[in-house]
Design a protein around this motif. Structure first.
Motif, PDB file in Angstrom:
ATOM      1  N   ALA A 287      57.526  46.868  52.793  1.00 32.45           N
ATOM      2  CA  ALA A 287      56.512  45.819  52.665  1.00 32.45           C
ATOM      3  C   ALA A 287      56.895  44.817  51.585  1.00 32.45           C
ATOM      4  CB  ALA A 287      55.154  46.446  52.342  1.00 32.45           C
ATOM      5  N   VAL A 288      57.420  45.316  50.476  1.00 32.19           N
ATOM      6  CA  VAL A 288      57.822  44.435  49.376  1.00 32.19           C
ATOM      7  C   VAL A 288      59.008  43.563  49.797  1.00 32.19           C
ATOM      8  CG1 VAL A 288      58.825  44.383  47.060  1.00 32.19           C
ATOM      9  CG2 VAL A 288      56.923  45.920  47.557  1.00 32.19           C
ATOM     10  N   ALA A 289      59.966  44.182  50.526  1.00 32.06           N
ATOM     11  CA  ALA A 289      61.135  43.422  50.977  1.00 32.06           C
ATOM     12  C   ALA A 289      60.746  42.323  51.962  1.00 32.06           C
ATOM     13  CB  ALA A 289      62.146  44.367  51.625  1.00 32.06           C
ATOM     14  N   GLN A 290      59.710  42.602  52.773  1.00 30.39           N
ATOM     15  CA  GLN A 290      59.298  41.649  53.808  1.00 30.39           C
ATOM     16  C   GLN A 290      58.367  40.569  53.261  1.00 30.39           C
ATOM     17  OE1 GLN A 290      57.649  43.499  57.275  1.00 30.39           O
ATOM     18  NE2 GLN A 290      56.997  41.577  58.200  1.00 30.39           N
ATOM     19  N   ASP A 291      57.373  40.962  52.462  1.00 30.41           N
ATOM     20  CA  ASP A 291      56.339  40.020  52.020  1.00 30.41           C
ATOM     21  C   ASP A 291      56.324  39.771  50.514  1.00 30.41           C
ATOM     22  OD1 ASP A 291      55.373  39.805  54.684  1.00 30.41           O
ATOM     23  OD2 ASP A 291      54.296  41.703  54.419  1.00 30.41           O
ATOM     24  N   GLY A 292      57.192  40.454  49.767  1.00 34.39           N
ATOM     25  CA  GLY A 292      57.222  40.264  48.326  1.00 34.39           C
ATOM     26  C   GLY A 292      56.265  41.197  47.593  1.00 34.39           C
ATOM     27  N   TRP A 293      56.369  41.206  46.259  1.00 37.50           N
ATOM     28  CA  TRP A 293      55.549  42.096  45.450  1.00 37.50           C
ATOM     29  C   TRP A 293      54.064  41.772  45.542  1.00 37.50           C
ATOM     30  CZ3 TRP A 293      57.037  46.530  43.494  1.00 37.50           C
ATOM     31  CH2 TRP A 293      58.394  46.765  43.280  1.00 37.50           C
ATOM     32  N   LEU A 294      53.736  40.525  45.807  1.00 37.22           N
ATOM     33  CA  LEU A 294      52.321  40.137  45.880  1.00 37.22           C
ATOM     34  C   LEU A 294      51.585  40.819  47.032  1.00 37.22           C
ATOM     35  CD1 LEU A 294      52.405  36.305  45.072  1.00 37.22           C
ATOM     36  CD2 LEU A 294      51.675  38.181  43.589  1.00 37.22           C
ATOM     37  N   SER A 295      52.344  41.353  48.006  1.00 31.26           N
ATOM     38  CA  SER A 295      51.711  42.047  49.130  1.00 31.26           C
ATOM     39  C   SER A 295      50.973  43.305  48.671  1.00 31.26           C
ATOM     40  CB  SER A 295      52.755  42.415  50.183  1.00 31.26           C
ATOM     41  OG  SER A 295      53.716  43.320  49.650  1.00 31.26           O
ATOM     42  N   LEU A 296      51.345  43.842  47.509  1.00 31.17           N
ATOM     43  CA  LEU A 296      50.667  45.026  46.984  1.00 31.17           C
ATOM     44  C   LEU A 296      49.270  44.695  46.453  1.00 31.17           C
ATOM     45  CD1 LEU A 296      53.558  46.769  44.994  1.00 31.17           C
ATOM     46  CD2 LEU A 296      52.712  47.325  47.274  1.00 31.17           C
ATOM     47  N   TRP A 297      48.990  43.408  46.299  1.00 28.57           N
ATOM     48  CA  TRP A 297      47.675  42.985  45.799  1.00 28.57           C
ATOM     49  C   TRP A 297      46.816  42.371  46.911  1.00 28.57           C
ATOM     50  CZ3 TRP A 297      51.663  43.564  42.456  1.00 28.57           C
ATOM     51  CH2 TRP A 297      51.380  44.170  41.239  1.00 28.57           C
ATOM     52  N   ARG A 298      47.068  42.770  48.165  1.00 27.86           N
ATOM     53  CA  ARG A 298      46.223  42.300  49.262  1.00 27.86           C
ATOM     54  C   ARG A 298      44.804  42.815  49.053  1.00 27.86           C
ATOM     55  NH1 ARG A 298      46.943  43.507  55.000  1.00 27.86           N
ATOM     56  NH2 ARG A 298      47.945  45.400  54.277  1.00 27.86           N
ATOM     57  N   GLY A 299      43.826  41.958  49.221  1.00 22.51           N
ATOM     58  CA  GLY A 299      42.434  42.338  48.980  1.00 22.51           C
ATOM     59  C   GLY A 299      41.993  42.090  47.549  1.00 22.51           C
ATOM     60  N   TRP A 300      42.909  41.622  46.705  1.00 22.20           N
ATOM     61  CA  TRP A 300      42.572  41.350  45.305  1.00 22.20           C
ATOM     62  C   TRP A 300      41.574  40.206  45.193  1.00 22.20           C
ATOM     63  CZ3 TRP A 300      43.465  36.984  42.223  1.00 22.20           C
ATOM     64  CH2 TRP A 300      43.331  37.154  40.839  1.00 22.20           C
ATOM     65  N   GLY A 301      41.761  39.160  45.995  1.00 21.44           N
ATOM     66  CA  GLY A 301      40.924  37.971  45.924  1.00 21.44           C
ATOM     67  C   GLY A 301      39.439  38.238  46.101  1.00 21.44           C
ATOM     68  N   PRO A 302      39.033  38.831  47.248  1.00 19.47           N
ATOM     69  CA  PRO A 302      37.599  39.081  47.443  1.00 19.47           C
ATOM     70  C   PRO A 302      37.019  40.067  46.440  1.00 19.47           C
ATOM     71  CG  PRO A 302      38.908  40.098  49.188  1.00 19.47           C
ATOM     72  CD  PRO A 302      39.816  39.183  48.434  1.00 19.47           C
ATOM     73  N   THR A 303      37.848  40.988  45.937  1.00 17.57           N
ATOM     74  CA  THR A 303      37.364  41.931  44.927  1.00 17.57           C
ATOM     75  C   THR A 303      37.046  41.204  43.628  1.00 17.57           C
ATOM     76  OG1 THR A 303      38.712  43.693  45.888  1.00 17.57           O
ATOM     77  CG2 THR A 303      37.898  44.037  43.656  1.00 17.57           C
ATOM     78  N   VAL A 304      37.948  40.316  43.216  1.00 20.16           N
ATOM     79  CA  VAL A 304      37.731  39.530  42.000  1.00 20.16           C
ATOM     80  C   VAL A 304      36.522  38.614  42.152  1.00 20.16           C
ATOM     81  CG1 VAL A 304      38.695  37.647  40.610  1.00 20.16           C
ATOM     82  CG2 VAL A 304      40.109  39.630  41.179  1.00 20.16           C
ATOM     83  N   LEU A 305      36.360  38.042  43.342  1.00 21.12           N
ATOM     84  CA  LEU A 305      35.270  37.103  43.596  1.00 21.12           C
ATOM     85  C   LEU A 305      33.909  37.731  43.342  1.00 21.12           C
ATOM     86  CD1 LEU A 305      34.535  34.259  44.695  1.00 21.12           C
ATOM     87  CD2 LEU A 305      34.389  35.298  46.958  1.00 21.12           C
ATOM     88  N   ARG A 306      33.761  39.006  43.663  1.00 22.78           N
ATOM     89  CA  ARG A 306      32.485  39.677  43.444  1.00 22.78           C
ATOM     90  C   ARG A 306      32.429  40.366  42.081  1.00 22.78           C
ATOM     91  NH1 ARG A 306      30.066  44.616  44.928  1.00 22.78           N
ATOM     92  NH2 ARG A 306      31.821  45.491  43.770  1.00 22.78           N
ATOM     93  N   ASP A 307      33.501  41.095  41.729  1.00 23.66           N
ATOM     94  CA  ASP A 307      33.440  41.965  40.558  1.00 23.66           C
ATOM     95  C   ASP A 307      33.445  41.212  39.226  1.00 23.66           C
ATOM     96  OD1 ASP A 307      33.371  43.981  42.334  1.00 23.66           O
ATOM     97  OD2 ASP A 307      35.234  44.957  41.717  1.00 23.66           O
ATOM     98  N   VAL A 308      34.202  40.117  39.135  1.00 24.34           N
ATOM     99  CA  VAL A 308      34.286  39.394  37.864  1.00 24.34           C
ATOM    100  C   VAL A 308      32.950  38.725  37.506  1.00 24.34           C
ATOM    101  CG1 VAL A 308      35.397  37.473  36.663  1.00 24.34           C
ATOM    102  CG2 VAL A 308      36.789  39.138  37.905  1.00 24.34           C
ATOM    103  N   PRO A 309      32.307  37.971  38.431  1.00 21.94           N
ATOM    104  CA  PRO A 309      30.980  37.427  38.093  1.00 21.94           C
ATOM    105  C   PRO A 309      29.954  38.516  37.802  1.00 21.94           C
ATOM    106  CG  PRO A 309      31.876  36.305  40.015  1.00 21.94           C
ATOM    107  CD  PRO A 309      32.767  37.474  39.751  1.00 21.94           C
TER     108      PRO A 309
END
Length: 362
Positions: free
Chosen positions: A208-230
């Motif tokens: 997965a890292v070779a195909q999509d890069g290291w950022l692929s390990l943080w899939r789902g990070w965006g919506p989690t931050v959107l709710r949890d940080v506020p």
């Protein structure tokens, strides 16, 4: 006479002691809230059970039900202990017997409690505890310890108490905890959905890292931050204000267990209500993430958060963005109250212990 020591950060306790206090709080909170979520998932599961011939059914979330889950083999549960949300993937029912035992039909929450306890034993109400403890305890330890350290650091740098310090420290602490835990959550989801050994998991991650890069390990990070940080920013901001106000009303020098309990419940309720639309979106995005793990070929590409909010509003109206209001408040309020009061009690215990040790050393 010995010179008086300057006050140390966090009331004279070490980061390790903070970790022990927050870890204990996370365990107690999970023990209390797990039965509520087990019953909720079982009620939802009987509405969309696995089919014998073609196991299908809409995705079910522990916090809210996904109306857009396509028919598929397997299910994705969003397990919520009131503090953290964790995706739990079932593949054709395997490994999910605890969620799908069905001693007759349940007519409601109380009926489910009675029938599950009578037919399966009271231990069955905690059948969802192991999968959530794996992530809830380390995530909560990182989050609460980081918050206290940041709050004290900002307080020291600014020189005077500022009401916005808890808001900033809470937001940064949650951001850090989510960032650290997100890859671990994705790895755990892969192991559940594909029944991988550790060697196979390593190969899968490398691919997965070779195909999509290291950022692929943080899939789902965006919506989690959107709710949890506020949520975190609002929670700590209100908690410090309510706790200070209650102490003044009761003429107390410091917060008691009950003051911390009440402050946690009130601030948790306020934060839960104000961030509810983000919670609905986060639930749907996590379910989509689980579906993509169960069906990596056929799963549709997750839509953006803004498009998903528009879709929810178009299909269910504005009320759709506030779906699950009562279950969320019922779960979050006691969870926040138990967690923060246990944490504060633990810190007070270690503070007194350290003071006694210092006095014996003089």
């Amino acid at each position: 006479m010995a010179e008086k020591l300057p006050p140390s950060p966090c009331g004279g306790i070490t980061p390790l002691q903070q970790m022990l206090a927050s870890g204990t709080g996370a365990i107690l909170t999970s023990l209390f809230v797990t039965p509520l979520d087990v019953v909720k998932i079982r009620l939802q599961a009987q509405r969309t059970p696995f089919s014998k011939g073609n196991p299908a059914g809409g995705a079910v979330g522990g916090c809210s039900q996904s109306p857009w889950g396509a028919a598929h083999r397997g299910k994705c549960f969003l397990y919520c202990n009131g503090l953290m949300d964790h995706l739990y993937v079932c593949q054709n029912g395997s490994g999910c017997t605890a969620w799908y035992k069905a001693p007759g039909r349940f007519t409601g929450t109380l009926d489910a409690f009675v029938k599950i306890t009578r037919n399966e034993g009271i231990r069955s109400l905690w059948s969802g505890l192991p999968p959530t403890l794996v992530m809830a305890v380390p995530a909560t330890v990182i989050y609460f310890t980081t918050y206290d350290q940041l709050r004290d650091y900002l307080h020291t740098r600014m020189g005077s108490w500022n009401h916005y310090i808890p808001l900033l420290a809470g937001a940064l602490a949650r951001l850090g905890a989510v960032t650290v835990i997100s890859p671990l959550e994705l790895i755990r989801t892969k192991m559940q959905s594909q029944q991988l050994s550790y060697r196979e998991l390593r190969v899968c991650i490398q691919s997965a890292v070779a195909q999509d890069g290291w950022l692929s390990l943080w899939r789902g990070w965006g919506p989690t931050v959107l709710r949890d940080v506020p949520f975190s920013a609002l929670y700590w901001f209100n908690y410090e204000l309510v706790r200070t106000w209650l102490c003044r009303q009761a003429w107390l020098d410091g917060a008691t267990f009950m003051v911390s309990f009440a402050s946690g419940a009130i601030s948790g309720t306020v934060a839960a209500v104000l961030t509810l639309p983000f919670d609905v979106v986060k639930t749907q995005r996590q379910i989509e993430l689980g579906d993509s793990e169960v069906h990596p070929v056929t799963a549709s590409k997750p839509s953006s958060t803004w498009l998903l909010m528009q879709r929810i509003r178009a299909e269910s109206g504005t009320r759709g963005l506030f779906a699950g209001f009562l279950p969320r408040v019922i779960k979050v309020a006691p969870a926040c109250a138990i967690m923060i009061s246990t944490y504060e009690f633990g810190k007070s215990f270690f503070q007194k212990l350290n003071q006694e040790q210092q006095l014996r050393g003089l």
